[in-house]
Scaffold this motif. Structure first.
Motif, short mmCIF file in Angstrom:
data_model
loop_
_atom_site.label_atom_id
_atom_site.label_comp_id
_atom_site.label_asym_id
_atom_site.label_seq_id
_atom_site.Cartn_x
_atom_site.Cartn_y
_atom_site.Cartn_z
N ARG A 181 0.83 -1.21 0.00
CA ARG A 181 0.00 0.00 0.00
C ARG A 181 0.86 1.26 0.00
O ARG A 181 0.94 1.97 1.00
CB ARG A 181 -0.92 0.00 1.22
CG ARG A 181 -1.81 -1.24 1.30
CD ARG A 181 -2.54 -1.32 2.62
NE ARG A 181 -3.31 -2.56 2.70
CZ ARG A 181 -4.03 -2.93 3.76
NH1 ARG A 181 -4.07 -2.13 4.83
NH2 ARG A 181 -4.69 -4.07 3.76
N PRO A 182 1.53 1.53 -1.13
CA PRO A 182 2.35 2.75 -1.19
C PRO A 182 1.52 3.98 -0.82
O PRO A 182 0.36 4.11 -1.23
CB PRO A 182 2.79 2.81 -2.66
CG PRO A 182 2.71 1.38 -3.12
CD PRO A 182 1.56 0.78 -2.39
N PRO A 184 -3.34 5.82 -4.06
CA PRO A 184 -4.63 5.63 -3.40
C PRO A 184 -5.37 4.37 -3.82
O PRO A 184 -6.18 3.85 -3.05
CB PRO A 184 -5.42 6.89 -3.80
CG PRO A 184 -4.38 7.90 -4.14
CD PRO A 184 -3.24 7.12 -4.74
N ALA A 185 -5.10 3.87 -5.02
CA ALA A 185 -5.80 2.68 -5.50
C ALA A 185 -5.49 1.46 -4.64
O ALA A 185 -6.25 0.49 -4.62
CB ALA A 185 -5.42 2.40 -6.95
N THR A 186 -4.37 1.48 -3.91
CA THR A 186 -3.99 0.34 -3.08
C THR A 186 -4.51 0.47 -1.65
O THR A 186 -4.34 -0.46 -0.85
CB THR A 186 -2.45 0.19 -3.02
OG1 THR A 186 -1.89 1.33 -2.34
CG2 THR A 186 -1.86 0.08 -4.41
N HIS A 187 -5.15 1.59 -1.32
CA HIS A 187 -5.59 1.82 0.05
C HIS A 187 -7.00 1.26 0.25
O HIS A 187 -7.94 1.66 -0.45
CB HIS A 187 -5.59 3.31 0.37
CG HIS A 187 -4.26 3.96 0.13
ND1 HIS A 187 -4.09 5.33 0.07
CD2 HIS A 187 -3.02 3.43 -0.09
CE1 HIS A 187 -2.81 5.61 -0.15
NE2 HIS A 187 -2.15 4.48 -0.26
N PRO A 188 -7.20 0.35 1.19
CA PRO A 188 -8.54 -0.23 1.40
C PRO A 188 -9.55 0.83 1.81
O PRO A 188 -9.21 1.85 2.41
CB PRO A 188 -8.31 -1.21 2.56
CG PRO A 188 -6.84 -1.48 2.57
CD PRO A 188 -6.20 -0.21 2.09
N GLU A 189 -10.80 0.57 1.46
CA GLU A 189 -11.87 1.48 1.85
C GLU A 189 -11.92 1.60 3.37
O GLU A 189 -11.84 0.60 4.09
CB GLU A 189 -13.20 0.97 1.32
CG GLU A 189 -14.38 1.89 1.60
CD GLU A 189 -15.68 1.38 1.02
OE1 GLU A 189 -16.72 2.01 1.29
OE2 GLU A 189 -15.64 0.35 0.31
N GLY A 190 -12.01 2.80 3.85
CA GLY A 190 -12.08 3.03 5.29
C GLY A 190 -10.72 3.15 5.96
O GLY A 190 -10.65 3.38 7.17
N SER A 191 -9.65 3.01 5.19
CA SER A 191 -8.32 3.10 5.80
C SER A 191 -7.92 4.55 5.99
O SER A 191 -8.41 5.45 5.30
CB SER A 191 -7.28 2.38 4.92
OG SER A 191 -7.13 3.04 3.67
N ARG A 192 -7.02 4.78 6.92
CA ARG A 192 -6.47 6.11 7.18
C ARG A 192 -4.96 5.97 7.33
O ARG A 192 -4.45 4.88 7.64
CB ARG A 192 -7.07 6.70 8.47
CG ARG A 192 -8.57 6.92 8.38
CD ARG A 192 -9.18 7.26 9.73
NE ARG A 192 -8.67 8.52 10.28
CZ ARG A 192 -9.11 9.05 11.42
NH1 ARG A 192 -10.05 8.43 12.12
NH2 ARG A 192 -8.62 10.19 11.85
N LEU A 193 -4.26 7.06 7.10
CA LEU A 193 -2.81 7.03 7.24
C LEU A 193 -2.46 6.91 8.72
O LEU A 193 -2.90 7.70 9.55
CB LEU A 193 -2.18 8.30 6.67
CG LEU A 193 -0.65 8.36 6.70
CD1 LEU A 193 -0.04 7.25 5.86
CD2 LEU A 193 -0.16 9.72 6.19
#
Length: 207
Positions: free
Chosen positions: A171-172, A176-185
């Motif tokens: 998840r670079p 953003p395409a690799t970030h799961p829905e609902g995820s936060r930094l």
């Protein structure tokens, strides 16, 4: 410049030159590097606006980062744009302490990173109370003290890194395409300190 891909992990860059380490050890450069690594290619003007500094100041520090291999040019939307992108989102300076100059540079860089991490944590505390329990009750400060040998400490630190690394690789921050829905930094900063050795510790117990 000594900023090379790790043989074990091409995505991780190893810092070994004290001059390169010191070039990053500046609060504003750390913020710029993190911003560009997180948001993807940015021009000096865009980066300056996001950090609330002038374009000239942002440009100066970005060029210093580029000079030492932390940033590189990215394709622009037109010939007038000159954005920059991070070379890598992961780096390591383990081994830099093998020389006195390298150890001093690594200590300086770690202090800058630690101060930045503390500032981010204090900002999180300001809004923590309104967060959902899954965020509010999990993100925080933990503390443990335990007697370990040097080999055990190395194994423990490597094990923690191994748990985190698959998420970092998959998840670079700037994709953003690799970030799961609902995820936060999430900022995962852990501090490992060792109690100074004393001669008294080597003395056998009385009696």
């Amino acid at each position: 410049m000594s900023f090379e891909p790790s043989a074990a992990d091409p995505r991780t860059h190893v810092l070994s030159d004290p001059r390169t380490i010191r070039a990053l050890a500046h609060p504003l450069r750390v913020d710029l590097y993190a911003l560009i690594g997180r948001e993807g290619p940015l021009t000096s003007a865009e980066a300056g606006r996001r950090l609330g500094i002038s374009q000239a100041l942002a440009s100066h520090h970005i060029r210093q980062l580029a000079r030492h291999g932390f940033l590189t040019r990215a394709p622009g939307r037109d010939n007038r744009e000159h954005p920059w992108q991070a070379v890598s989102n992961s780096m390591s300076w383990r081994g830099a302490g093998s020389t006195q100059e390298g150890a001093a540079a690594a200590d300086l860089l770690e202090r800058v990173f630690l101060e930045a991490a503390v500032n981010r944590y204090l900002a999180w505390q300001q809004v923590r109370g309104g967060a959902e329990p899954s965020w509010r009750d999990t993100a925080g400060v933990g503390f443990n003290s335990v007697h370990l040998t040097g080999d055990e400490l190395e194994h423990l630190v490597n094990a923690i890194d191994a748990l985190i690394k698959p998420y970092v690789d998959a998840r670079p921050m700037d994709d953003p395409a690799t970030h799961p829905e609902g995820s936060r930094l999430v900022d995962l900063t852990y501090l490992v300190s060792v109690e100074p050795h004393s001669a008294a510790a080597d003395e056998p117990p009385e009696g």
